[in-house]
Design a protein around this motif. Structure first.
Motif, PDB file in Angstrom:
ATOM      1  N   MET A   1       0.844  -1.190   0.000  1.00  0.00           N
ATOM      2  CA  MET A   1       0.000   0.000   0.000  1.00  0.00           C
ATOM      3  C   MET A   1       0.880   1.240   0.000  1.00  0.00           C
ATOM      4  SD  MET A   1      -2.922   1.222   2.714  1.00  0.00           S
ATOM      5  CE  MET A   1      -3.762  -0.359   2.596  1.00  0.00           C
ATOM      6  N   LEU A   2       0.458   2.261  -0.745  1.00  0.00           N
ATOM      7  CA  LEU A   2       1.243   3.476  -0.900  1.00  0.00           C
ATOM      8  C   LEU A   2       0.436   4.671  -0.398  1.00  0.00           C
ATOM      9  CD1 LEU A   2       4.088   3.916  -2.169  1.00  0.00           C
ATOM     10  CD2 LEU A   2       2.898   4.736  -4.216  1.00  0.00           C
ATOM     11  N   LEU A   3       1.059   5.489   0.467  1.00  0.00           N
ATOM     12  CA  LEU A   3       0.453   6.720   0.954  1.00  0.00           C
ATOM     13  C   LEU A   3       1.228   7.891   0.375  1.00  0.00           C
ATOM     14  CD1 LEU A   3       0.084   5.883   4.770  1.00  0.00           C
ATOM     15  CD2 LEU A   3      -1.523   5.387   2.921  1.00  0.00           C
ATOM     16  N   THR A   4       0.536   8.786  -0.334  1.00  0.00           N
ATOM     17  CA  THR A   4       1.187   9.956  -0.926  1.00  0.00           C
ATOM     18  C   THR A   4       0.619  11.204  -0.278  1.00  0.00           C
ATOM     19  OG1 THR A   4       1.458   8.795  -3.037  1.00  0.00           O
ATOM     20  CG2 THR A   4       1.711  11.184  -3.060  1.00  0.00           C
ATOM     21  N   LYS A   5       1.516  12.073   0.203  1.00  0.00           N
ATOM     22  CA  LYS A   5       1.123  13.279   0.942  1.00  0.00           C
ATOM     23  C   LYS A   5       1.030  14.476   0.005  1.00  0.00           C
ATOM     24  CE  LYS A   5       0.855  15.979   4.748  1.00  0.00           C
ATOM     25  NZ  LYS A   5       0.650  17.296   4.124  1.00  0.00           N
ATOM     26  N   TYR A   6      -0.104  15.147   0.056  1.00  0.00           N
ATOM     27  CA  TYR A   6      -0.284  16.403  -0.653  1.00  0.00           C
ATOM     28  C   TYR A   6      -0.510  17.507   0.382  1.00  0.00           C
ATOM     29  CZ  TYR A   6      -0.387  13.599  -4.838  1.00  0.00           C
ATOM     30  OH  TYR A   6      -0.033  12.732  -5.848  1.00  0.00           O
ATOM     31  N   ALA A   7      -0.788  18.712  -0.078  1.00  0.00           N
ATOM     32  CA  ALA A   7      -0.833  19.859   0.824  1.00  0.00           C
ATOM     33  C   ALA A   7      -1.837  19.651   1.958  1.00  0.00           C
ATOM     34  CB  ALA A   7      -1.173  21.125   0.041  1.00  0.00           C
ATOM     35  N   ALA A   9      -4.041  18.463   4.604  1.00  0.00           N
ATOM     36  CA  ALA A   9      -4.630  17.218   5.090  1.00  0.00           C
ATOM     37  C   ALA A   9      -4.923  16.213   3.983  1.00  0.00           C
ATOM     38  CB  ALA A   9      -5.925  17.520   5.843  1.00  0.00           C
ATOM     39  N   CYS A  10      -4.461  16.480   2.784  1.00  0.00           N
ATOM     40  CA  CYS A  10      -4.795  15.644   1.630  1.00  0.00           C
ATOM     41  C   CYS A  10      -3.800  14.501   1.472  1.00  0.00           C
ATOM     42  CB  CYS A  10      -4.823  16.501   0.365  1.00  0.00           C
ATOM     43  SG  CYS A  10      -5.337  15.585  -1.108  1.00  0.00           S
ATOM     44  N   VAL A  11      -4.330  13.286   1.399  1.00  0.00           N
ATOM     45  CA  VAL A  11      -3.513  12.079   1.248  1.00  0.00           C
ATOM     46  C   VAL A  11      -4.163  11.153   0.228  1.00  0.00           C
ATOM     47  CG1 VAL A  11      -2.558  10.048   2.411  1.00  0.00           C
ATOM     48  CG2 VAL A  11      -2.703  12.223   3.639  1.00  0.00           C
ATOM     49  N   ARG A  12      -3.338  10.602  -0.663  1.00  0.00           N
ATOM     50  CA  ARG A  12      -3.816   9.584  -1.600  1.00  0.00           C
ATOM     51  C   ARG A  12      -3.375   8.219  -1.089  1.00  0.00           C
ATOM     52  NH1 ARG A  12      -2.305  10.700  -7.573  1.00  0.00           N
ATOM     53  NH2 ARG A  12      -0.307   9.760  -7.053  1.00  0.00           N
ATOM     54  N   VAL A  13      -4.305   7.268  -1.113  1.00  0.00           N
ATOM     55  CA  VAL A  13      -4.034   5.905  -0.673  1.00  0.00           C
ATOM     56  C   VAL A  13      -4.228   4.987  -1.869  1.00  0.00           C
ATOM     57  CG1 VAL A  13      -4.605   4.095   0.990  1.00  0.00           C
ATOM     58  CG2 VAL A  13      -4.933   6.509   1.611  1.00  0.00           C
ATOM     59  N   GLU A  14      -3.205   4.183  -2.168  1.00  0.00           N
ATOM     60  CA  GLU A  14      -3.253   3.292  -3.325  1.00  0.00           C
ATOM     61  C   GLU A  14      -2.779   1.895  -2.939  1.00  0.00           C
ATOM     62  OE1 GLU A  14      -1.785   5.650  -7.087  1.00  0.00           O
ATOM     63  OE2 GLU A  14      -0.674   6.345  -5.317  1.00  0.00           O
ATOM     64  N   ASP A  15      -3.393   0.923  -3.553  1.00  0.00           N
ATOM     65  CA  ASP A  15      -2.966  -0.464  -3.369  1.00  0.00           C
ATOM     66  C   ASP A  15      -3.371  -1.239  -4.624  1.00  0.00           C
ATOM     67  OD1 ASP A  15      -2.065  -2.872  -2.457  1.00  0.00           O
ATOM     68  OD2 ASP A  15      -3.488  -3.051  -0.800  1.00  0.00           O
ATOM     69  N   GLY A  16      -2.429  -1.404  -5.546  1.00  0.00           N
ATOM     70  CA  GLY A  16      -2.769  -2.027  -6.820  1.00  0.00           C
ATOM     71  C   GLY A  16      -3.754  -1.164  -7.578  1.00  0.00           C
ATOM     72  N   GLU A  17      -4.911  -1.731  -7.926  1.00  0.00           N
ATOM     73  CA  GLU A  17      -5.933  -0.973  -8.651  1.00  0.00           C
ATOM     74  C   GLU A  17      -6.827  -0.141  -7.735  1.00  0.00           C
ATOM     75  OE1 GLU A  17      -8.096  -3.682 -11.085  1.00  0.00           O
ATOM     76  OE2 GLU A  17      -6.413  -4.079 -12.437  1.00  0.00           O
ATOM     77  N   LEU A 200       5.999  16.686   0.829  1.00  0.00           N
ATOM     78  CA  LEU A 200       4.939  16.976  -0.138  1.00  0.00           C
ATOM     79  C   LEU A 200       5.228  16.306  -1.477  1.00  0.00           C
ATOM     80  CD1 LEU A 200       4.061  20.741   0.424  1.00  0.00           C
ATOM     81  CD2 LEU A 200       2.708  18.745   1.031  1.00  0.00           C
ATOM     82  N   GLY A 201       4.226  15.584  -1.981  1.00  0.00           N
ATOM     83  CA  GLY A 201       4.365  14.906  -3.255  1.00  0.00           C
ATOM     84  C   GLY A 201       5.104  13.592  -3.193  1.00  0.00           C
ATOM     85  N   GLU A 202       5.629  13.257  -2.017  1.00  0.00           N
ATOM     86  CA  GLU A 202       6.352  11.998  -1.848  1.00  0.00           C
ATOM     87  C   GLU A 202       5.437  10.946  -1.248  1.00  0.00           C
ATOM     88  OE1 GLU A 202       9.446  11.509  -2.996  1.00  0.00           O
ATOM     89  OE2 GLU A 202       9.358  13.565  -3.776  1.00  0.00           O
ATOM     90  N   SER A 203       5.931   9.712  -1.192  1.00  0.00           N
ATOM     91  CA  SER A 203       5.109   8.586  -0.755  1.00  0.00           C
ATOM     92  C   SER A 203       5.821   7.751   0.297  1.00  0.00           C
ATOM     93  CB  SER A 203       4.752   7.686  -1.951  1.00  0.00           C
ATOM     94  OG  SER A 203       4.078   8.408  -2.965  1.00  0.00           O
ATOM     95  N   ALA A 204       5.029   7.057   1.084  1.00  0.00           N
ATOM     96  CA  ALA A 204       5.533   6.053   2.018  1.00  0.00           C
ATOM     97  C   ALA A 204       4.810   4.750   1.722  1.00  0.00           C
ATOM     98  CB  ALA A 204       5.298   6.480   3.453  1.00  0.00           C
ATOM     99  N   ARG A 205       5.546   3.659   1.809  1.00  0.00           N
ATOM    100  CA  ARG A 205       4.957   2.352   1.534  1.00  0.00           C
ATOM    101  C   ARG A 205       4.722   1.600   2.838  1.00  0.00           C
ATOM    102  NH1 ARG A 205       4.242  -0.368  -2.973  1.00  0.00           N
ATOM    103  NH2 ARG A 205       5.580   1.095  -4.141  1.00  0.00           N
ATOM    104  N   LEU A 206       3.528   1.034   2.978  1.00  0.00           N
ATOM    105  CA  LEU A 206       3.201   0.195   4.123  1.00  0.00           C
ATOM    106  C   LEU A 206       3.419  -1.254   3.734  1.00  0.00           C
ATOM    107  CD1 LEU A 206      -0.086   1.776   5.494  1.00  0.00           C
ATOM    108  CD2 LEU A 206       2.262   2.259   6.163  1.00  0.00           C
ATOM    109  N   ASP A 207       4.192  -1.973   4.542  1.00  0.00           N
ATOM    110  CA  ASP A 207       4.441  -3.387   4.269  1.00  0.00           C
ATOM    111  C   ASP A 207       3.205  -4.217   4.526  1.00  0.00           C
ATOM    112  OD1 ASP A 207       7.069  -2.657   3.720  1.00  0.00           O
ATOM    113  OD2 ASP A 207       7.661  -2.918   5.824  1.00  0.00           O
TER     114      ASP A 207
END
Length: 207
Positions: A1-7, A9-17, A200-207
């Motif tokens: 799972m990938l968490l991407t931080k934007y300005a 309180a905005c966060v994008r959460v992605e995991d595959g599709e 900002l604009g970077e991501s962290a991956r959750l194992d």
């Protein structure tokens, strides 16, 4: 799972599709919406939802689904899904649970408005609240600044939630010195979680 931080309180959460964007507010970068299937709104304050930005994203992607508390859904219109406390639903491929209910108070019971926190696959975004959910949290998106928030309250929330990982959000009001002070307390002094700031604009991956 990938968490991407934007300005802020905005966060994008992605995991595959699977993909959702949480709280795209007035300072959110338009590129935050790229490839996103659904948007979650915690409450109606402008730093958490920008109607014009959201309308542009929906015009560019008519399939974009939006979920929000009823008062925000009514104001936004355009087939926004109204969500209530305790409701479970699917958004962007994720199983989501809405928790909490009210915005944290600054003074004199203000502000007084609905606020939903969202749990999805162990990631918790509380919006403008200090609500502690009754289930395990892998990653807490921790508010770091606001007129309704003290450093002590943020630390107490981490201790109550006991997440594996903690990432600060709601931080647009912090100077570099303020952010470093917050990071010092949470990163060096608080041993109950693994704390890290996502640039900002970077991501962290959750194992």
């Amino acid at each position: 799972m990938l968490l991407t931080k934007y300005a802020h309180a905005c966060v994008r959460v992605e995991d595959g599709e699977k993909s959702v964007l949480i709280d795209p507010g007035c300072w959110t970068e338009p590129e935050a919406f790229a490839g996103v299937r659904a948007v979650l709104i915690t409450h109606g304050h402008s730093d958490h939802v920008d109607a014009d930005l959201l309308a542009g994203a929906r015009a560019a992607n008519p399939a974009l689904e939006v979920y929000a508390p009823k008062d925000v859904a009514d104001e936004l219109g355009g087939a926004v899904h109204a969500v209530g406390v305790g409701e479970r639903f699917e958004a962007g491929g994720f199983a989501v649970r809405a928790v909490g209910g009210r915005h944290a108070v600054t003074i004199d019971d203000l502000p007084d408005c609905p606020n939903l926190g969202y749990l999805l696959d162990g990631v918790y975004h509380p919006g403008d609240s200090l609500h502690v959910p009754d289930e395990e949290v892998r990653a807490l998106l921790l508010p770091a600044s606001g007129p309704w928030l003290a450093l002590r309250a943020a630390i107490e929330m981490v201790r109550a939630v006991r997440p594996e990982r903690t990432f600060p959000i709601h931080d647009a009001n912090l100077s570099e010195i303020g952010a470093a002070n917050f990071d010092g307390w949470l990163g060096r002094e608080e041993a109950t979680t693994r704390y890290a700031r996502i640039a900002l604009g970077e991501s962290a991956r959750l194992d």
